[in-house]
Design a protein around this motif. Structure first.
Motif, PDB file in Angstrom:
ATOM      1  N   GLU A  57       8.791  -0.758  -1.171  1.00 55.86           N
ATOM      2  CA  GLU A  57       8.853   0.650  -0.749  1.00 55.86           C
ATOM      3  C   GLU A  57      10.127   1.249  -1.330  1.00 55.86           C
ATOM      4  O   GLU A  57      11.203   0.659  -1.207  1.00 55.86           O
ATOM      5  N   TRP A  87      -6.546  -6.801  -5.351  1.00 56.92           N
ATOM      6  CA  TRP A  87      -5.984  -5.662  -4.578  1.00 56.92           C
ATOM      7  C   TRP A  87      -6.123  -5.969  -3.082  1.00 56.92           C
ATOM      8  O   TRP A  87      -5.167  -5.826  -2.312  1.00 56.92           O
ATOM      9  N   PRO A 139      -2.610  -0.800  -0.163  1.00 58.21           N
ATOM     10  CA  PRO A 139      -3.094   0.203   0.797  1.00 58.21           C
ATOM     11  C   PRO A 139      -4.616   0.358   0.811  1.00 58.21           C
ATOM     12  O   PRO A 139      -5.278   0.199  -0.210  1.00 58.21           O
ATOM     13  N   LYS A 140      -5.118   0.695   1.984  1.00 60.95           N
ATOM     14  CA  LYS A 140      -6.575   0.884   2.131  1.00 60.95           C
ATOM     15  C   LYS A 140      -7.011   2.128   1.361  1.00 60.95           C
ATOM     16  O   LYS A 140      -6.326   3.144   1.365  1.00 60.95           O
ATOM     17  N   ASN A 141      -8.156   1.989   0.702  1.00 64.55           N
ATOM     18  CA  ASN A 141      -8.763   3.123  -0.008  1.00 64.55           C
ATOM     19  C   ASN A 141     -10.260   2.840   0.022  1.00 64.55           C
ATOM     20  O   ASN A 141     -10.688   1.765  -0.395  1.00 64.55           O
ATOM     21  N   THR A 151      -7.514   5.446  -9.018  1.00 68.14           N
ATOM     22  CA  THR A 151      -6.376   5.739  -9.914  1.00 68.14           C
ATOM     23  C   THR A 151      -6.381   7.232 -10.263  1.00 68.14           C
ATOM     24  O   THR A 151      -7.379   7.923 -10.055  1.00 68.14           O
ATOM     25  N   LEU A 201      -3.375   5.502  -7.363  1.00 62.54           N
ATOM     26  CA  LEU A 201      -2.903   6.672  -6.611  1.00 62.54           C
ATOM     27  C   LEU A 201      -1.916   6.267  -5.532  1.00 62.54           C
ATOM     28  O   LEU A 201      -0.958   6.979  -5.242  1.00 62.54           O
ATOM     29  N   GLN A 202      -2.146   5.079  -4.927  1.00 62.50           N
ATOM     30  CA  GLN A 202      -1.337   4.701  -3.764  1.00 62.50           C
ATOM     31  C   GLN A 202      -0.195   3.742  -4.086  1.00 62.50           C
ATOM     32  O   GLN A 202       0.611   3.446  -3.211  1.00 62.50           O
ATOM     33  N   VAL A 203      -0.178   3.228  -5.316  1.00 62.07           N
ATOM     34  CA  VAL A 203       0.896   2.284  -5.692  1.00 62.07           C
ATOM     35  C   VAL A 203       1.410   2.684  -7.080  1.00 62.07           C
ATOM     36  O   VAL A 203       0.729   2.491  -8.085  1.00 62.07           O
ATOM     37  N   LYS A 204       2.594   3.244  -7.123  1.00 59.88           N
ATOM     38  CA  LYS A 204       3.144   3.675  -8.417  1.00 59.88           C
ATOM     39  C   LYS A 204       3.446   2.445  -9.280  1.00 59.88           C
ATOM     40  O   LYS A 204       3.673   1.348  -8.767  1.00 59.88           O
TER      41      LYS A 204
END
Ligand SMILES: Cc1cc2nc3c(=O)[nH]c(=O)nc-3n(C[C@H](O)[C@H](O)[C@H](O)COP(=O)(O)OP(=O)(O)OC[C@H]3O[C@@H](n4cnc5c(N)ncnc54)[C@H](O)[C@@H]3O)c2cc1C
Ligand code: SF4
Length: 566
Positions: free
Chosen positions: A272, A314, A320-322, A517, A524-527
């Motif tokens: 983070e 993943w 993260p949940k998606n 993505t 989208l959730q993990v840079k």
């Protein structure tokens, strides 16, 4: 091993080596981790017997002599899905394959190893249909074209040569009223030579006295593409352009890439950060021979583990949940049809008495139909032919199913016993086609984790695919067109296999661009986490074989990564 590099790529199949080479050519240090073995590399002279070296960083390590010894052309040695070299499993063939739970009839046909599933792919490299991309994808077809062109020049891709089976198919398609297509950007239905990532045959191949053994430059039409091709003077000169022989040598030549086979990544590590939120910082991996666990860190991580293993990783990494992770699976719901011909008809059309399916490239002619999908001829060695044509069906045994209605084919379902023996006696006079349906993205299809069963790499994937009514209609229409082409070219008997929906050969779209993505393939959730395999495609491309588009997207993503992070 350098465990602090610029970029880590997970998986050396259709997509991973492409993005590794593109980044490394811009002086970015890349570590490429691959779960399976490396054939044709001096650091692993016996890749299935012992663990060999740790990594390779130079194209001096590549050896065509080793590759010729290791790719034996024998169906069972290469393509047995349990014990073959081209299976989904660890290098040590005394160990069982890795499990994939496919609750429906069927299986996932994928490969581990440097080259991944391109080791046994047919190297058919068509572009997507423009109508499947324009106004549908979050990027336009025009945006893809320069990347297609770069990959086509690099592999390289050229129109496949004809042998009697292709001639017969073109003859039937023309007689059935279809036109030949003369463009790479296909907008209308029609037939054409396959755009193939296979080096063309030496033009002197038919001259008397031409010695194939001394001149193995380009394809020799010997028909073992699916069992691995070892025809060439060097590894990078091998005719069939799996990434093992195309992008991997180019990546090594840069001096900026380290590649570790036998290395299964079990977790994507994240952190983070105050400004960027969650970002990828590295991976945890496990050596498939020793079980040793290690970690490596980098500024960017790229997932290229394929459309089943990327979402599995993943989920096992608890990213993260998606709702779209693992979902929306496209599989081009395949089918197979065969046409059996009489000698006199073949002589009339071709001037020869048989078509010899094992001669020539495995799939050198195609029929494209935007809106429906693809029909592609194929000819492989007899064991594979009989299992694909006659032993794979969702309909059960042919002799058990009563026919209550008229169909354009004479038989449907599995052929066994004496009848199978009889049909295989006609093998030299049998033409076969594969059908790939332009199936719809559906969020209920895809990859989840088995809630209970774990292997050494984490919870195993469960893969499910149920076609829609529209998918079924499209597939039936393609089967009718195929049967008509057979009849028009003189087939006396037409057999439809009717494959079940649970066979995964073109698995795609499980980490869709725009949903999992952004438009540049960054999660989208993990840079700093990118995707460069079939999973990132938006849809099934209209039906065309997926690898060229994955490779074009990977080429594009490399540019985006460099602009953003380096
Ligand atoms: C018989 C057959 C014929 C085909 N013919 C064609 C064709 O002619 N044209 C075409 O376009 N497509 C064809 N395909 C499909 C083609 O092979 C795939 O589209 C392509 O290989 C997909 O590339 P990918 O990078 O998504 O996955 P893959 O090529 O499967 O590569 C993924 C790689 O990641 C590795 N990996 C997975 N998990 C991990 C992990 N956790 N850690 C480390 N490594 C990992 C795997 O071992 C594998 O090497 C064919 C497929 C089959 C089975
Ligand atoms: S037909 Fe296939 S196996 Fe044979 S040389 Fe050509 S590409 Fe290689």
């Amino acid at each position: 091993m350098n465990n602090n590099v610029d970029v880590i790529v997970i998986g050396a199949g259709g997509g991973g080596p492409v993005i590794a080479k593109e980044l490394a050519e811009k002086d970015i240090k890349v570590l490429l981790l691959e779960a399976g073995p490396w054939y044709g590399n001096k650091n692993w002279p016996n890749p299935n017997e012992n663990k060999g070296g740790v990594s390779s960083t130079s194209d001096d390590d590549l050896s065509i002599e080793l590759l010729r010894k290791q790719f034996t052309d024998l169906e069972e040695d290469m393509n047995d899905v349990i014990t073959g070299k081209f299976r989904w499993g660890p290098a040590n063939r005394n160990e069982s394959p890795w499990d994939i739970n496919t609750p429906q009839k069927g299986f996932a046909w994928q490969n581990s190893g440097i080259g991944g599933t391109t080791l046994h792919y047919f190297a058919n490299s068509p572009r997507a249909y423009p109508e499947a991309v324009n106004g549908v994808w979050p990027i336009s077809y025009d945006e893809l074209i320069p990347y297609y062109e770069k990959v086509e020049a690099t592999l390289p891709v050229s129109p496949a040569p004809s042998t009697p089976k292709e001639e017969l198919f073109y003859y039937g398609a023309k007689k059935a009223g279809w036109n030949e297509i003369d463009t790479l950007n296909v907008r209308e239905p029609g037939y054409r030579p396959q755009p193939a990532a296979i080096l063309p045959p030496d033009p002197r191949i038919n001259e008397p006295g031409f010695n194939l053994a001394e001149n193995p430059v380009g394809c020799t039409l010997r028909g073992h593409c699916i069992n691995g091709c070892n025809v060439g003077l060097t590894v990078e000169g091998v005719a069939k352009r799996s990434t093992l022989v195309s992008y991997i040598p180019l990546a090594l030549k840069t001096g900026n890439v380290e590649i570790m086979p036998n290395t299964f990544v079990t977790k994507v590590l994240t952190q983070e950060t105050p400004n960027n939120g969650l970002q990828a910082v590295g991976v945890r991996f496990r050596n498939t021979w020793t079980g040793e666990v290690g970690e490596a860190h980098s500024k960017v991580v790229i997932m290229a583990a394929g459309a089943i293993e990327t979402p599995r990783l993943w989920l096992n990494s608890m990213l993260p949940k998606n709702p779209w992770v693992g979902k929306g699976l496209i599989n081009h719901w395949f089918d197979c049809l065969a046409g059996i011909y009489e000698e006199e008809d073949l002589i009339r059309v071709l001037g020869v008495s048989d078509i010899k399916p094992y001669v020539g490239q495995n799939a050198a002619a195609r029929f494209d139909y935007p809106g429906l999908g693809v029909i592609q001829i194929f000819g492989v060695s007899p064991g594979l032919y009989s299992s694909m044509l006659y032993s794979t069906s969702g309909k059960g045994y042919h002799f058990l199913s009563e026919k209550h209605y008229q169909t354009p084919w004479d038989m449907e379902g599995m052929i066994v016993g004496e009848q199978l023996k009889e049909f295989m006696r006609y093998y030299p006079r049998t033409l076969a086609v594969l059908i790939f349906t332009d199936d719809e993205v559906n969020i209920n299809n895809g990859v989840t984790l088995d809630p209970k069963i774990k292997d050494e790499n984490g919870f195993i994937p469960v893969v499910r695919y149920y076609p829609s009514k529209k998918d079924k209609e499209k597939r039936d229409k393609l089967a009718i067109i195929a049967a008509d082409i057979f009849r028009k070219s003189g087939a006396k008997l037409v057999i439809r296999s009717n494959w079940p929906p649970g066979i995964f050969i073109h698995a795609q779209c499980t980490m869709r661009m725009g949903y999992v993505t952004d438009n540049n393939c960054e999660a989208l959730q993990v840079k700093r986490l990118y995707i460069a395999d079939n999973s990132v495609q938006f849809n099934g491309l209209g039906g065309p074989n997926p690898t060229l588009t994955t490779q074009a997207l990977a080429t594009r993503s490399a540019e985006k990564i460099i602009n953003k992070y380096f």
